[in-house]
Design an enzyme around this catalytic site. Structure first.
Site, PDB file in Angstrom:
ATOM      1  N   TYR A  46       0.860  -1.193   0.000  1.00  0.00           N
ATOM      2  CA  TYR A  46       0.000   0.000   0.000  1.00  0.00           C
ATOM      3  C   TYR A  46       0.884   1.226   0.000  1.00  0.00           C
ATOM      4  O   TYR A  46       1.815   1.312   0.805  1.00  0.00           O
ATOM      5  CB  TYR A  46      -0.907   0.020   1.245  1.00  0.00           C
ATOM      6  CG  TYR A  46      -2.358  -0.057   0.852  1.00  0.00           C
ATOM      7  CD1 TYR A  46      -2.915   0.954   0.078  1.00  0.00           C
ATOM      8  CD2 TYR A  46      -3.156  -1.136   1.211  1.00  0.00           C
ATOM      9  CE1 TYR A  46      -4.238   0.880  -0.329  1.00  0.00           C
ATOM     10  CE2 TYR A  46      -4.466  -1.216   0.813  1.00  0.00           C
ATOM     11  CZ  TYR A  46      -5.011  -0.203   0.041  1.00  0.00           C
ATOM     12  OH  TYR A  46      -6.304  -0.273  -0.367  1.00  0.00           O
ATOM     13  N   GLU A  48      -0.445   4.791  -0.548  1.00  0.00           N
ATOM     14  CA  GLU A  48      -1.211   6.034  -0.764  1.00  0.00           C
ATOM     15  C   GLU A  48      -0.302   7.232  -0.520  1.00  0.00           C
ATOM     16  O   GLU A  48       0.459   7.255   0.453  1.00  0.00           O
ATOM     17  CB  GLU A  48      -2.407   6.080   0.184  1.00  0.00           C
ATOM     18  CG  GLU A  48      -3.546   5.211  -0.307  1.00  0.00           C
ATOM     19  CD  GLU A  48      -4.769   5.252   0.604  1.00  0.00           C
ATOM     20  OE1 GLU A  48      -4.750   5.976   1.611  1.00  0.00           O
ATOM     21  OE2 GLU A  48      -5.732   4.551   0.277  1.00  0.00           O
ATOM     22  N   ASP A 197      -4.919  12.927 -25.627  1.00  0.00           N
ATOM     23  CA  ASP A 197      -4.988  11.537 -25.179  1.00  0.00           C
ATOM     24  C   ASP A 197      -4.271  10.722 -26.253  1.00  0.00           C
ATOM     25  O   ASP A 197      -4.826  10.459 -27.315  1.00  0.00           O
ATOM     26  CB  ASP A 197      -6.459  11.124 -25.047  1.00  0.00           C
ATOM     27  CG  ASP A 197      -6.618   9.651 -24.699  1.00  0.00           C
ATOM     28  OD1 ASP A 197      -5.624   8.903 -24.771  1.00  0.00           O
ATOM     29  OD2 ASP A 197      -7.752   9.244 -24.377  1.00  0.00           O
ATOM     30  N   THR A 223      -2.577   5.421 -21.970  1.00  0.00           N
ATOM     31  CA  THR A 223      -2.465   4.097 -21.364  1.00  0.00           C
ATOM     32  C   THR A 223      -1.071   3.591 -21.689  1.00  0.00           C
ATOM     33  O   THR A 223      -0.371   4.161 -22.534  1.00  0.00           O
ATOM     34  CB  THR A 223      -3.509   3.120 -21.916  1.00  0.00           C
ATOM     35  OG1 THR A 223      -3.478   3.205 -23.343  1.00  0.00           O
ATOM     36  CG2 THR A 223      -4.902   3.429 -21.408  1.00  0.00           C
ATOM     37  N   LYS A 226      -0.790  -0.307 -24.964  1.00  0.00           N
ATOM     38  CA  LYS A 226      -1.114  -0.442 -26.406  1.00  0.00           C
ATOM     39  C   LYS A 226       0.202  -0.467 -27.186  1.00  0.00           C
ATOM     40  O   LYS A 226       0.986  -1.399 -26.998  1.00  0.00           O
ATOM     41  CB  LYS A 226      -2.044   0.696 -26.816  1.00  0.00           C
ATOM     42  CG  LYS A 226      -3.388   0.657 -26.057  1.00  0.00           C
ATOM     43  CD  LYS A 226      -4.349   1.710 -26.561  1.00  0.00           C
ATOM     44  CE  LYS A 226      -5.716   1.577 -25.926  1.00  0.00           C
ATOM     45  NZ  LYS A 226      -5.850   2.318 -24.651  1.00  0.00           N
ATOM     46  N   ARG A 232      -1.098  -3.105 -18.263  1.00  0.00           N
ATOM     47  CA  ARG A 232      -2.263  -2.224 -18.204  1.00  0.00           C
ATOM     48  C   ARG A 232      -1.986  -1.147 -17.154  1.00  0.00           C
ATOM     49  O   ARG A 232      -1.584  -1.433 -16.035  1.00  0.00           O
ATOM     50  CB  ARG A 232      -3.513  -3.025 -17.855  1.00  0.00           C
ATOM     51  CG  ARG A 232      -3.713  -4.208 -18.794  1.00  0.00           C
ATOM     52  CD  ARG A 232      -5.089  -4.752 -18.720  1.00  0.00           C
ATOM     53  NE  ARG A 232      -5.995  -3.867 -19.419  1.00  0.00           N
ATOM     54  CZ  ARG A 232      -6.262  -3.938 -20.723  1.00  0.00           C
ATOM     55  NH1 ARG A 232      -5.688  -4.854 -21.473  1.00  0.00           N
ATOM     56  NH2 ARG A 232      -7.101  -3.102 -21.273  1.00  0.00           N
TER      57      ARG A 232
HETATM   58  N1  DSN Z   1     -11.077   0.473 -25.788  1.00  0.00           N
HETATM   59  C1  DSN Z   1      -9.766   0.817 -26.254  1.00  0.00           C
HETATM   60  C2  DSN Z   1      -9.603   0.522 -27.691  1.00  0.00           C
HETATM   61  O1  DSN Z   1      -9.824  -0.618 -28.049  1.00  0.00           O
HETATM   62  O2  DSN Z   1      -9.271   1.385 -28.488  1.00  0.00           O
HETATM   63  C3  DSN Z   1      -9.389   2.172 -25.947  1.00  0.00           C
HETATM   64  O3  DSN Z   1      -9.513   2.389 -24.584  1.00  0.00           O
END
Ligand code: DSN
Length: 406
Positions: A46, A48, A197, A223, A226, A232
């Protein structure tokens, strides 16, 4: 593992991923080192608060240095000075990162502007079904109705008319280069802050195959799982003067303890993305998408915007009398995994839209190149048009064996 049910499910999922061709544009495969960090003892901790200011003991030895390191690595990867930029790595994933960024920039109820979801935007950019639409007031810009490209003059015109507090640039189903300089001009003309984004293209920006948003943006969210090929998770990277507001929005504003194991895995992914091989990888992701789109078009498929500059493409299936959902199911039946997707101004519903989206980050990680993309395009054609399922199933299996997930 003592829990046989979960052990079996883990095995089934691993086999599924190994034996299918994953073309979901937002997915990728992490390295064994990223997996190792994700499953490390950091999972127990933890923490925080922020480095040096935690609500729990036990953070000084490794947790604080880890969080400082992930920030340092993110800045270095994107060529940013720590005097001008700050990083928050605690948001658990993309939607929450976006909510925290909006919160740092605008009071609840203020006006925001972003690309509409059915035009290639994202749910968390104020889609009516997203909580973001209840917390802020949204206006959405569209892509050009005939070219399906972003029209920066129209965006500027609408921004000047609407005067949003925040202009959001960023997409989840747009296959062309985004001109962040033009977005900055639109933001400046309307007095808005510019948020980017870059979730889909974070790895391409790191690999220098997509222009960077950083010279122009006030805040950038992404994120990490990707094109960046991490676990993640998410990063919020903001101008230094926004750091306090961002940190407060994340903790205590919106979250409790950060997932330090995921932060460790993000740190490893950032290390990997800073290596020369990652530049080659990113360039290959784009070359592969180009090859896949080119071959699909030569086989008669309509690609939105007639091609791609990045890692993905959206195919309009309406000329074949098929929905995206039907195509997704047919392809899944032979082991080609993609996702149905709306096309701009879709006449069908989001649950069964007219398009399907393909992306190349995952298969490029597996080592595939243009030659394999051309083969895969032919397989997609055989399934959708020729309906030669059994033959394609064998070809998919063989290709998967030849290019294993490491
Ligand atoms: N849902 C994702 C995508 O497949 O593009 C983006 O967050």
């Amino acid at each position: 593992m003592k829990d046989k049910k979960i052990e079996r499910l883990i095995k089934l999922e691993e086999e599924r991923q190994r034996n299918t061709l994953g073309l979901i544009a937002s997915e990728n495969f992490v390295s064994p080192d990223v997996l190792r960090a994700e499953a490390s003892f950091f999972i127990h901790k933890y923490a925080e608060g922020y480095p040096g200011k935690r609500y729990y003991a036990g953070a000084k030895i490794a947790v604080d240095p880890l969080e400082n390191l992930v920030k340092e690595r993110a800045l270095k990867l994107y060529g940013l000075s720590p005097k001008e930029w700050a990083v928050n790595a605690q948001a658990l994933s993309g939607v929450s990162a976006n909510i925290f960024a909006y919160r740092a920039l605008a009071d609840f109820g203020e006006k925001m502007m972003a690309q509409a979801l059915d035009q290639g935007g994202h749910l968390s950019h104020g889609s009516p079904v997203s909580m973001t639409s209840k917390l802020w007031r949204w206006v959405h810009y569209q892509v050009d109705p005939s070219t399906h490209l972003l029209d920066y003059d129209v965006i500027t015109h609408e921004a000047v008319k609407e005067k949003p507090k925040v202009l959001v640039a960023g997409t989840s189903a747009y296959s062309r280069v985004i001109d962040f300089k033009k977005f900055r001009k639109a933001a400046d003309a309307s007095g808005a802050l510019l948020m980017v984004d870059m979730a889909h293209i974070a790895g391409l920006v790191a690999g220098r195959v997509h222009p960077s948003p950083f010279p122009y943006a006030d805040i950038v969210t992404t994120t990490t799982h990707k094109t960046l090929r991490g676990p993640r998770g998410a990063l919020i990277i903001c101008r230094k003067e926004l750091e306090g507001a961002v940190n407060k929005a994340v903790f205590p504003g919106g979250q409790g303890g950060p997932h330090m194991n995921s932060i460790a895995a993000i740190a490893v992914a950032l290390f990997e993305a800073s290596r020369p091989e990652f530049k080659k990888y990113s360039a290959q992701v784009v070359k592969n998408a180009h090859a896949l789109a080119g071959r699909l078009m030569s086989l008669g498929f309509k690609i939105i915007t007639d091609g791609t500059d990045n890692h993905l493409m959206v195919v309009d299936l309406s000329r074949f009398g098929l929905s995206g959902g039907e195509a997704q199911n047919m392809l899944e039946g032979v082991g080609i995994v993609a996702n149905k997707n709306t096309i701009p101004n879709d006449i069908r519903q989001p649950m069964d839209p007219s398009g399907i989206r393909f992306g190349t980050p995952g298969l490029t990680t597996r080592g595939m190149r243009e030659k394999e993309m051309i083969l895969i395009a032919s397989m997609i054609h055989e399934v959708i048009i020729g309906r030669k399922k059994n033959l394609v199933k064998i070809k998919v299996r063989n290709l998967c064996k030849k290019f294993p997930i490491k």
